[in-house]
Design an enzyme around this catalytic site. Structure first.
Site, PDB file in Angstrom:
ATOM      1  N   CYS A 275       0.806  -1.234   0.000  1.00  0.00           N
ATOM      2  CA  CYS A 275       0.000   0.000   0.000  1.00  0.00           C
ATOM      3  C   CYS A 275       0.831   1.272   0.000  1.00  0.00           C
ATOM      4  O   CYS A 275       0.712   2.087  -0.907  1.00  0.00           O
ATOM      5  CB  CYS A 275      -0.885   0.029   1.242  1.00  0.00           C
ATOM      6  SG  CYS A 275      -1.989  -1.369   1.344  1.00  0.00           S
TER       7      CYS A 275
HETATM    8  N1  LIG Z   1      -2.430  -5.850   2.452  1.00  0.00           N
HETATM    9  C1  LIG Z   1      -2.829  -4.814   3.153  1.00  0.00           C
HETATM   10  O1  LIG Z   1      -2.372  -4.587   4.272  1.00  0.00           O
HETATM   11  C2  LIG Z   1      -3.883  -3.856   2.634  1.00  0.00           C
HETATM   12  C3  LIG Z   1      -4.462  -2.943   3.526  1.00  0.00           C
HETATM   13  C4  LIG Z   1      -5.428  -2.074   3.064  1.00  0.00           C
HETATM   14  C5  LIG Z   1      -5.814  -2.112   1.721  1.00  0.00           C
HETATM   15  N2  LIG Z   1      -5.225  -3.008   0.850  1.00  0.00           N
HETATM   16  C6  LIG Z   1      -5.681  -3.017  -0.536  1.00  0.00           C
HETATM   17  O2  LIG Z   1      -6.525  -4.149  -0.700  1.00  0.00           O
HETATM   18  C7  LIG Z   1      -6.374  -4.699  -2.013  1.00  0.00           C
HETATM   19  C8  LIG Z   1      -5.998  -6.167  -1.944  1.00  0.00           C
HETATM   20  O3  LIG Z   1      -4.727  -6.278  -1.317  1.00  0.00           O
HETATM   21  P1  LIG Z   1      -4.172  -7.645  -0.731  1.00  0.00           P
HETATM   22  O4  LIG Z   1      -2.973  -7.265   0.073  1.00  0.00           O
HETATM   23  O5  LIG Z   1      -5.243  -8.427  -0.097  1.00  0.00           O
HETATM   24  O6  LIG Z   1      -3.727  -8.380  -2.076  1.00  0.00           O
HETATM   25  P2  LIG Z   1      -3.217  -9.904  -2.216  1.00  0.00           P
HETATM   26  O7  LIG Z   1      -2.272  -9.900  -3.354  1.00  0.00           O
HETATM   27  O8  LIG Z   1      -2.773 -10.410  -0.880  1.00  0.00           O
HETATM   28  O9  LIG Z   1      -4.520 -10.715  -2.608  1.00  0.00           O
HETATM   29  C9  LIG Z   1      -5.219 -10.495  -3.770  1.00  0.00           C
HETATM   30  C10 LIG Z   1      -5.876 -11.790  -4.189  1.00  0.00           C
HETATM   31  O10 LIG Z   1      -6.673 -11.492  -5.339  1.00  0.00           O
HETATM   32  C11 LIG Z   1      -6.595 -12.585  -6.241  1.00  0.00           C
HETATM   33  N3  LIG Z   1      -7.029 -12.103  -7.557  1.00  0.00           N
HETATM   34  C12 LIG Z   1      -6.348 -11.308  -8.430  1.00  0.00           C
HETATM   35  N4  LIG Z   1      -7.132 -11.031  -9.492  1.00  0.00           N
HETATM   36  C13 LIG Z   1      -8.304 -11.645  -9.285  1.00  0.00           C
HETATM   37  C14 LIG Z   1      -9.511 -11.719 -10.022  1.00  0.00           C
HETATM   38  N5  LIG Z   1      -9.670 -11.066 -11.176  1.00  0.00           N
HETATM   39  N6  LIG Z   1     -10.516 -12.473  -9.550  1.00  0.00           N
HETATM   40  C15 LIG Z   1     -10.377 -13.138  -8.367  1.00  0.00           C
HETATM   41  N7  LIG Z   1      -9.265 -13.094  -7.613  1.00  0.00           N
HETATM   42  C16 LIG Z   1      -8.247 -12.350  -8.068  1.00  0.00           C
HETATM   43  C17 LIG Z   1      -5.159 -13.037  -6.141  1.00  0.00           C
HETATM   44  O11 LIG Z   1      -5.000 -14.367  -6.589  1.00  0.00           O
HETATM   45  C18 LIG Z   1      -4.906 -12.884  -4.627  1.00  0.00           C
HETATM   46  O12 LIG Z   1      -5.210 -14.068  -3.944  1.00  0.00           O
HETATM   47  C19 LIG Z   1      -5.335  -3.824  -2.702  1.00  0.00           C
HETATM   48  O13 LIG Z   1      -5.965  -2.813  -3.426  1.00  0.00           O
HETATM   49  C20 LIG Z   1      -4.571  -3.197  -1.541  1.00  0.00           C
HETATM   50  O14 LIG Z   1      -4.001  -1.966  -1.891  1.00  0.00           O
HETATM   51  C21 LIG Z   1      -4.293  -3.892   1.297  1.00  0.00           C
END
Ligand SMILES: NC(=O)c1ccc[n+]([C@@H]2O[C@H](COP(=O)([O-])OP(=O)(O)OC[C@H]3O[C@@H](n4cnc5c(N)ncnc54)[C@H](O)[C@@H]3O)[C@@H](O)[C@H]2O)c1
Length: 438
Positions: A275
Site C-alpha cells: 500500500c
Molecule cells: N495488504 C494490506 O495490508 C492492505 C491494507 C489495506 C488495503 N489493501 C488493498 O486491498 C487490495 C488487496 O490487497 P491484498 O494485500 O489483499 O492483495 P493480495 O495480493 O494479498 O490478494 C489479492 C488476491 O486477489 C486474487 N485475484 C487477483 N485477481 C483476481 C480476479 N480477477 N478475480 C479473483 N481473484 C483475483 C489473487 O489471486 C490474490 O489471492 C489492494 O488494493 C490493496 O491496496 C491492502
C-alpha cells in the site's frame, strides 16, 4: 423503493444474505472469515487455484489467519472457497479485494480490478450489491467499474448497487482488525451507500457513511499519503541527526511528550508493502490527469524511494570505519519482511538493501522467522539458523525488520557490530558498544 433494494435489505436484516469475496489475500481472506464467523454464508472466489486448494484443505498462507480457523469455517459450511465464477451469481453481495499494484513505470495498474469487474459483469443478476475495497484513484468505482457492470444490461439502483469502502486492515496488528476499525463507505448512489452501511453494520463496530464513492476513495489515499509524507519527514530528520551526531530516536521521544499537535513517526530501512509505496502514485497519477501537481507527495515519494540506498551506504560506511574492506565483507540481515510480524515481502526495503550491498561486493545472508526461503527478484537465499556462532561470523548484523519473536539478546551478545534501523535493541533494554542506531 426498488424490489432489489428491499430484497437485499431484508436478507441483511434477517442475516440470510450471501456474501462473495473476490480476491482472498491479506484483505479478502480475513474479511471473508469475519463474515463467516458472524454466521453469514460466504463464498470466496480467487483466480489462484493453488490458494483455493489450500483453503479447501484448511491451510493458511496468511499469518493473521490460522489453518484451524479456515478449516472450521469450511467444515461448518460458512465459508466456501472456489475458483468457479458462477459462485458470483449466487451471492447477494460481492466484495472486490483484488490487488492494485503499480506498473513498471509507476502508474496505477488497475488490470486486476478491470478483470474482476468483467468477470462479475458476466455473472451479474438483479438483486446484488457490489462493494469495492481495493485501494485506487478517485473515480475508479464510478468511471471504470460501473461502465463494465452496465454491460450486463442491468441498471444501477434498479437491479444492482455499487459502493466503495476502503480496507484499512493492518496485518500483524493484534489490537485493530476488520471488526473494530471504523469502516468508511461511499456509494455511487444514495441507495448504494445505505445498503453498504447496512451490510457492514452486521460485522463492523462502526460504519462511517460518506456522500459518494469518490470521497471514500480519496479518504484512503489521504490516510496513506499522510503516512508517506510523515515518514519522509522523519527520514530527513534521521539523516540530518546523523550529520549532527544527535540521536533521532531520543528526539522523537522528547517531541512525543507534547500532548497535542504531534504524532510520532519512526525511521526504519525504508517503506514497503503493497500500500504505502503504491497509493500516493495513484493519487499523483490522477492529479496529473486533471492538470494538478502534487509536489509534496512527489517529494515524499522520492525521499522514501532513496532511503534503502541511504541505509545500504551507511552500513557500508560503518564497515569501512571499522577498518574493514567493504568488498568481501559479510552482513547478516535480520528480518526481510516489509514489517514486523508478517510474512509479506512485497516492496520490502530489505530486498533493495541486500541488492545494493551485494553490488558493493558484500556477502549478505538473512534470518527471518517468517520467510523460510528468499526467492524474489534476483535474490535466492536460504536463511541461516540464528545461533551464537552464526551471528559472530558476520562483520555486521543489519536489523531491517523488528519481528517480536527474535532473541535479540543472543544477537547483541555475539555480534561484532549491529546496525539497528528500528531501534529494537534499545526498545528491548539492550545496549552495547557494538550497536549503532540509524
Ligand atoms: N495488504 C494490506 O495490508 C492492505 C491494507 C489495506 C488495503 N489493501 C488493498 O486491498 C487490495 C488487496 O490487497 P491484498 O494485500 O489483499 O492483495 P493480495 O495480493 O494479498 O490478494 C489479492 C488476491 O486477489 C486474487 N485475484 C487477483 N485477481 C483476481 C480476479 N480477477 N478475480 C479473483 N481473484 C483475483 C489473487 O489471486 C490474490 O489471492 C489492494 O488494493 C490493496 O491496496 C491492502
Amino acid at each position: 423503493m426498488s424490489d432489489s433494494y428491499a430484497q437485499i435489505s431484508k436478507k441483511i436484516k434477517d442475516r440470510t444474505v450471501k456474501v462473495s469475496v473476490v480476491g482472498l489475500g491479506y484483505v479478502g481472506l480475513p474479511m471473508a472469515l469475519s463474515f463467516a464467523n458472524k454466521g453469514i454464508s460466504v463464498s470466496g472466489f480467487d483466480l489462484s487455484r493453488k490458494r483455493i486448494s489450500r483453503l479447501k484443505r484448511g491451510i493458511s498462507y496468511i499469518k493473521d489467519v490460522t489453518g484451524r480457523q479456515i478449516a472450521e469455517a469450511v467444515k461448518k459450511g460458512a465459508f466456501s472457497p472456489t475458483s468457479s465464477k458462477k459462485s458470483l451469481r449466487d451471492a447477494d453481495v460481492i466484495i472486490i479485494c483484488v490487488p492494485t499494484p503499480l506498473r513498471k513505470i509507476k502508474d496505477p495498474d488497475i488490470s486486476y480490478i478491470l478483470d474482476a469487474s468483467r468477470t462479475l459483469s458476466g455473472q451479474l443478476r438483479s438483486g446484488q450489491l457490489i462493494v469495492v475495497e481495493s485501494t485506487t484513484f478517485p473515480g475508479t468505482t464510478r468511471d471504470v467499474i460501473l461502465p463494465e457492470l452496465k454491460k450486463s444490461g442491468l441498471e444501477l439502483d434498479r437491479d444492482f448497487f455499487l459502493a466503495f469502502s476502503p480496507e484499512r486492515i493492518d496485518p500483524g496488528n493484534e489490537k485493530y482488525g476488520f471488526e473494530n476499525i471504523p469502516k468508511v463507505l461511499g456509494g455511487v448512489t444514495g441507495k448504494s451507500t445505505r445498503l453498504g452501511k447496512k451490510l457492514y453494520s452486521m460485522v463492523v463496530e462502526k460504519v462511517v457513511g460518506v456522500s459518494c464513492a469518490e470521497v471514500a476513495e480519496v479518504s484512503k489515499l489521504l490516510e496513506n499519503t499522510f503516512r508517506i509524507v510523515n515518514i519522509a519527514l522523519i527520514y530527513e530528520f534521521a539523516m540530518l541527526c546523523d550529520k549532527l551526531d544527535i540521536d533521532v530516536w531520543e528526539v522523537i521521544e522528547a517531541a512525543k511528550t507534547k500532548p497535542f499537535g504531534f504524532m510520532p513517526f519512526y525511521p526504519g530501512p525504508g517503506i514497503g508493502g503493497h500500500c504505502i509505496p503504491a497509493d500516493p502514485m495513484y493519487l499523483s497519477w490522477k492529479a496529473r490527469k486533471v492538470g494538478f501537481r502534487t509536489d509534496m507527495v512527489d517529494l515524499a515519494a522520492r525521499l522514501n524511494r532513496m532511503f534503502p540506498g541511504y541505509v545500504a551506504n551507511r552500513a557500508a560506511g560503518l564497515i569501512k570505519r571499522r577498518g574493514k574492506k567493504i568488498k568481501g565483507s559479510s552482513v547478516l540481515m535480520l528480518g526481510v519482511a516489509f514489517k514486523r510480524d508478517v510474512n509479506d515481502l512485497r516492496e520490502s526495503p530489505a530486498l533493495e538493501i541486500i541488492e545494493k550491498l551485494e553490488k558493493k561486493g558484500v556477502k549478505v545472508d538473512y534470518f527471518d522467522p517468517y520467510i523460510p526461503y528468499l526467492d524474489i527478484h534476483d535474490i535466492k537465499k536460504k536463511p541461516v539458523k540464528l545461533s551464537a556462532s552464526a551471528v559472530s561470523r558476520y562483520d555486521m548484523v543489519l536489523l531491517a525488520t523488528d519481528h517480536s519473536n527474535v532473541d535479540y539478546r543472543l544477537v547483541a551478545e555475539n555480534a561484532d557490530m549491529i546496525f539497528d534501523t528500528r531501534n529494537v535493541f534499545e526498545r528491548n533494554g539492550i545496549t552495547g558498544n557494538n550497536i549503532v542506531k540509524l
